[in-house]
Scaffold this motif. Structure first.
Motif, PDB file in Angstrom:
ATOM      1  N   ILE A 214      20.116 -31.235 -29.795  1.00 21.34           N
ATOM      2  CA  ILE A 214      20.782 -30.526 -28.667  1.00 21.34           C
ATOM      3  C   ILE A 214      22.536 -30.137 -28.279  1.00 21.34           C
ATOM      4  N   ALA A 215      23.152 -31.446 -28.406  1.00 23.43           N
ATOM      5  CA  ALA A 215      24.375 -31.398 -27.965  1.00 23.43           C
ATOM      6  C   ALA A 215      24.862 -30.319 -29.753  1.00 23.43           C
ATOM      7  N   GLU A 216      24.851 -31.000 -31.081  1.00 22.12           N
ATOM      8  CA  GLU A 216      25.013 -29.817 -31.766  1.00 22.12           C
ATOM      9  C   GLU A 216      24.903 -29.021 -31.790  1.00 22.12           C
ATOM     10  N   ILE A 217      23.945 -28.248 -31.205  1.00 25.76           N
ATOM     11  CA  ILE A 217      22.957 -27.300 -31.004  1.00 25.76           C
ATOM     12  C   ILE A 217      24.580 -26.341 -30.168  1.00 25.76           C
ATOM     13  N   ALA A 218      24.647 -27.241 -28.909  1.00 28.04           N
ATOM     14  CA  ALA A 218      25.596 -26.899 -28.067  1.00 28.04           C
ATOM     15  C   ALA A 218      27.119 -26.104 -28.728  1.00 28.04           C
ATOM     16  N   ARG A 219      27.568 -27.621 -29.805  1.00 29.90           N
ATOM     17  CA  ARG A 219      28.413 -26.966 -30.772  1.00 29.90           C
ATOM     18  C   ARG A 219      28.652 -25.985 -30.830  1.00 29.90           C
ATOM     19  N   LEU A 220      27.916 -25.835 -32.237  1.00 31.61           N
ATOM     20  CA  LEU A 220      27.319 -24.545 -32.769  1.00 31.61           C
ATOM     21  C   LEU A 220      27.956 -23.364 -31.784  1.00 31.61           C
ATOM     22  N   HIS A 221      27.574 -23.376 -30.738  1.00 30.33           N
ATOM     23  CA  HIS A 221      27.635 -22.364 -29.925  1.00 30.33           C
ATOM     24  C   HIS A 221      29.261 -21.817 -29.586  1.00 30.33           C
ATOM     25  N   ASP A 222      29.560 -23.337 -28.672  1.00 30.20           N
ATOM     26  CA  ASP A 222      30.504 -23.579 -28.305  1.00 30.20           C
ATOM     27  C   ASP A 222      31.858 -23.393 -29.030  1.00 30.20           C
ATOM     28  N   ASN A 223      31.890 -23.807 -30.356  1.00 25.65           N
ATOM     29  CA  ASN A 223      32.613 -23.608 -31.624  1.00 25.65           C
ATOM     30  C   ASN A 223      33.346 -21.814 -31.969  1.00 25.65           C
ATOM     31  N   PHE A 224      31.737 -21.037 -31.163  1.00 27.19           N
ATOM     32  CA  PHE A 224      31.892 -19.916 -32.268  1.00 27.19           C
ATOM     33  C   PHE A 224      33.067 -19.023 -32.942  1.00 27.19           C
ATOM     34  N   GLU A 225      31.663 -19.986 -34.172  1.00 23.36           N
ATOM     35  CA  GLU A 225      32.891 -19.593 -35.062  1.00 23.36           C
ATOM     36  C   GLU A 225      31.493 -19.186 -36.676  1.00 23.36           C
TER      37      GLU A 225
END
Length: 296
Positions: A214-225
């Motif tokens: 879940i944290a990995e998916i959240a990081r993908l969203h937060d990085n916005f890359e």
């Protein structure tokens, strides 16, 4: 919430149709020490029991692909009479799937940008993404959301995450006051490959997401890359129009032996059955070098 803002005061509001689910929610919140007067029992689509309320955050997991025939009169009445001042102004989806009605309901609870806007998370099946051609109710709802620049991201989840269905699902993340770097853009995240198998299936549920995933998916969203599983698109990239191309009237034609043979081998001629012979004779009478300039 306290991780983001230790001074935040959480006040839960909710509406639930199923009495058992409503009772569980009320009991859970009482145990946690919350006031439950704002947790309502009733049909969200036909009778909004939280009218006029505006929220900072909204979450929903509405039923997938459930029809709204029972509340059709109330929903259509609100759409017709209230328009955009009600919940369903942009349009109505097909009666066989009411998912987008819940999405519009959440958006009706949005705060204006001057008050910080509203962040929304809703889990939907694939049908709200793809159903409806240009000009249909579903398409008009999507257009309304995109043109107002409220859609922030869509996350494709793995299949087999739910107890009663194995279909693929999607998390829509909406924000009515996007941060500057996200304005005019939509992020698509493919998280279908991020999951953990369960040791024992529970109904249709064969997979789950660990806290780390879940944290990995959240990081993908937060990085916005841009990455192999994260893509950024302009909101205009999702717009399209349906255009009807009329075949022009043919006033100029020539009948040849080759064109007659081709026509006679096709289905339209075969379907004529007992009328084939007179049609064949009529065509052969036109065959030759003559260039016909009108249908007569």
């Amino acid at each position: 919430m306290n991780e983001w803002n230790p001074d935040a005061r959480l006040i839960p509001y909710a509406q639930e149709l199923n009495p058992e689910t409503h009772a569980i929610c009320v009991a859970d919140k009482l145990i946690q020490g919350y006031d439950t007067k704002n947790i309502k029992l009733g049909n969200t689509l036909s009778n909004d029991l939280l009218p006029g309320e505006r929220f900072d955050y909204c979450l929903a997991n509405p039923p997938f692909g459930v029809d709204w025939k029972k509340v059709q009169k109330a929903v259509k009445g609100e759409h017709r009479v209230l328009g955009y001042s009600g919940r369903f102004g942009p349009g109505l989806p097909r009666v066989s799937d009411g998912s987008m009605l819940f999405l519009m309901h959440l958006l009706s609870k949005r705060k204006p940008e001057s008050e910080g806007g509203t962040r929304i998370g809703i889990i939907l099946s694939g049908s709200p993404l793809f159903n409806g051609s240009a000009g249909s109710g579903e398409s008009e709802i999507r257009r309304w959301i995109l043109e107002n620049d409220w859609l922030e991201a869509i996350v494709a989840l793995p299949t087999d995450l739910f107890y009663n269905t194995g279909i693929g699902t999607y998390v829509w993340v909406l924000d009515t006051d996007k941060e500057p770097r996200r304005k005019g853009l939509v992020q698509l995240i493919d998280a279908t490959g991020i999951h953990t198998p369960m040791r024992k299936s529970l109904g249709s549920k064969r997979r789950w997401l660990t806290d780390e995933q879940i944290a990995e998916i959240a990081r993908l969203h937060d990085n916005f890359e841009e990455t192999p599983v994260s893509k950024l698109f302009d909101t205009e990239d999702f717009g399209y129009r349906r255009i009807t191309v009329e075949r022009p009237l043919r006033l100029r034609f020539q009948v040849t032996r080759e064109s007659i043979a081709s026509y006679m081998a096709g289905k339209p001629f075969q379907n004529l059955k007992d009328k084939q012979e007179p049609v064949r004779k009529a065509l052969e009478s036109l065959a030759g070098d003559t260039l016909w300039m009108n249908r007569e």
